[in-house]
Scaffold this motif. Structure first.
Motif, PDB file in Angstrom:
ATOM      1  N   TYR A  40       0.123   7.081   1.198  1.00  0.00           N
ATOM      2  CA  TYR A  40       1.176   6.089   1.462  1.00  0.00           C
ATOM      3  C   TYR A  40       2.565   6.716   1.518  1.00  0.00           C
ATOM      4  O   TYR A  40       3.559   5.995   1.624  1.00  0.00           O
ATOM      5  CB  TYR A  40       1.147   4.993   0.390  1.00  0.00           C
ATOM      6  CG  TYR A  40      -0.094   4.143   0.443  1.00  0.00           C
ATOM      7  CD1 TYR A  40      -0.262   3.155   1.419  1.00  0.00           C
ATOM      8  CD2 TYR A  40      -1.116   4.326  -0.482  1.00  0.00           C
ATOM      9  CE1 TYR A  40      -1.403   2.382   1.460  1.00  0.00           C
ATOM     10  CE2 TYR A  40      -2.268   3.548  -0.444  1.00  0.00           C
ATOM     11  CZ  TYR A  40      -2.401   2.578   0.525  1.00  0.00           C
ATOM     12  OH  TYR A  40      -3.541   1.811   0.566  1.00  0.00           O
ATOM     13  N   HIS A  64       6.693  -1.977   0.174  1.00  0.00           N
ATOM     14  CA  HIS A  64       6.324  -3.360  -0.117  1.00  0.00           C
ATOM     15  C   HIS A  64       4.932  -3.655   0.414  1.00  0.00           C
ATOM     16  O   HIS A  64       4.490  -3.019   1.374  1.00  0.00           O
ATOM     17  CB  HIS A  64       7.303  -4.336   0.558  1.00  0.00           C
ATOM     18  CG  HIS A  64       8.707  -4.214   0.088  1.00  0.00           C
ATOM     19  ND1 HIS A  64       9.101  -4.615  -1.156  1.00  0.00           N
ATOM     20  CD2 HIS A  64       9.814  -3.728   0.696  1.00  0.00           C
ATOM     21  CE1 HIS A  64      10.403  -4.388  -1.296  1.00  0.00           C
ATOM     22  NE2 HIS A  64      10.846  -3.836  -0.189  1.00  0.00           N
ATOM     23  N   PRO A  65       4.268  -4.669  -0.168  1.00  0.00           N
ATOM     24  CA  PRO A  65       3.007  -5.117   0.423  1.00  0.00           C
ATOM     25  C   PRO A  65       3.245  -5.559   1.877  1.00  0.00           C
ATOM     26  O   PRO A  65       4.362  -5.912   2.263  1.00  0.00           O
ATOM     27  CB  PRO A  65       2.605  -6.305  -0.439  1.00  0.00           C
ATOM     28  CG  PRO A  65       3.285  -6.062  -1.749  1.00  0.00           C
ATOM     29  CD  PRO A  65       4.587  -5.390  -1.388  1.00  0.00           C
ATOM     30  N   TYR A  72      -0.111  -5.506  -3.644  1.00  0.00           N
ATOM     31  CA  TYR A  72      -0.130  -4.146  -3.099  1.00  0.00           C
ATOM     32  C   TYR A  72      -1.586  -3.795  -2.773  1.00  0.00           C
ATOM     33  O   TYR A  72      -2.508  -4.458  -3.255  1.00  0.00           O
ATOM     34  CB  TYR A  72       0.414  -3.156  -4.129  1.00  0.00           C
ATOM     35  CG  TYR A  72       1.915  -3.142  -4.234  1.00  0.00           C
ATOM     36  CD1 TYR A  72       2.679  -2.303  -3.429  1.00  0.00           C
ATOM     37  CD2 TYR A  72       2.580  -3.958  -5.136  1.00  0.00           C
ATOM     38  CE1 TYR A  72       4.061  -2.273  -3.523  1.00  0.00           C
ATOM     39  CE2 TYR A  72       3.965  -3.943  -5.236  1.00  0.00           C
ATOM     40  CZ  TYR A  72       4.693  -3.106  -4.426  1.00  0.00           C
ATOM     41  OH  TYR A  72       6.058  -3.089  -4.519  1.00  0.00           O
ATOM     42  N   ILE A  76      -3.267   1.171  -5.108  1.00  0.00           N
ATOM     43  CA  ILE A  76      -1.978   1.202  -5.810  1.00  0.00           C
ATOM     44  C   ILE A  76      -2.035   0.298  -7.038  1.00  0.00           C
ATOM     45  O   ILE A  76      -1.506   0.638  -8.095  1.00  0.00           O
ATOM     46  CB  ILE A  76      -0.814   0.818  -4.864  1.00  0.00           C
ATOM     47  CG1 ILE A  76      -0.649   1.909  -3.796  1.00  0.00           C
ATOM     48  CG2 ILE A  76       0.479   0.613  -5.645  1.00  0.00           C
ATOM     49  CD1 ILE A  76       0.413   1.618  -2.760  1.00  0.00           C
ATOM     50  N   GLU A  77      -2.714  -0.839  -6.917  1.00  0.00           N
ATOM     51  CA  GLU A  77      -2.887  -1.740  -8.065  1.00  0.00           C
ATOM     52  C   GLU A  77      -3.637  -1.033  -9.200  1.00  0.00           C
ATOM     53  O   GLU A  77      -3.348  -1.259 -10.379  1.00  0.00           O
ATOM     54  CB  GLU A  77      -3.626  -3.010  -7.652  1.00  0.00           C
ATOM     55  CG  GLU A  77      -2.841  -3.927  -6.725  1.00  0.00           C
ATOM     56  CD  GLU A  77      -1.810  -4.787  -7.427  1.00  0.00           C
ATOM     57  OE1 GLU A  77      -1.863  -4.916  -8.675  1.00  0.00           O
ATOM     58  OE2 GLU A  77      -0.957  -5.351  -6.731  1.00  0.00           O
TER      59      GLU A  77
END
Length: 109
Positions: A40, A64-65, A72, A76-77
């Motif tokens: 990312y 940002h999502p 997200y 990433i979560e």
């Protein structure tokens, strides 16, 4: 010191090692986090508390999502969960080196 916050909790002075993931559940590992940061193009993730995170790209623009009010990406979560459990306030990836902030001591210990 890093650009965000002057408090020691936001200083990423400790290079992450495999020992940081000793009690983490798969797929969480140094290689996993490095892959996500590279995938990312992320520079850092900051945990402010109470599930409030700030994610920055290498160009220092916020990440940002994709859609408003959506989470997200799952990978990433997973990093968010790891940071919360391990009480890590910041993870930073610069020039191929993954660093973290000092781990906050638990208030009950």
């Amino acid at each position: 010191m890093s650009e965000i916050g002057n408090e020691p909790a936001f200083e990423t002075s400790i290079e992450m090692t495999d020992e940081d993931f000793e009690f983490a559940t798969p797929p969480m590992s140094k290689e996993f986090i490095t892959h996500i940061f590279e995938n990312y193009d992320l520079r850092h993730i900051v945990l402010f508390g109470e599930d409030m995170f700030y994610v920055s790209q290498q160009d220092m623009e916020p990440f940002h999502p994709l859609y408003v009010n959506s989470p997200y990406p799952d990978d990433i979560e997973l990093i968010f969960d790891f940071m919360t459990i391990e009480r890590i306030h910041k993870i930073e990836y610069i020039e191929g080196v993954l660093k973290r902030s000092p781990i906050e001591k638990h208030p009950d210990i």
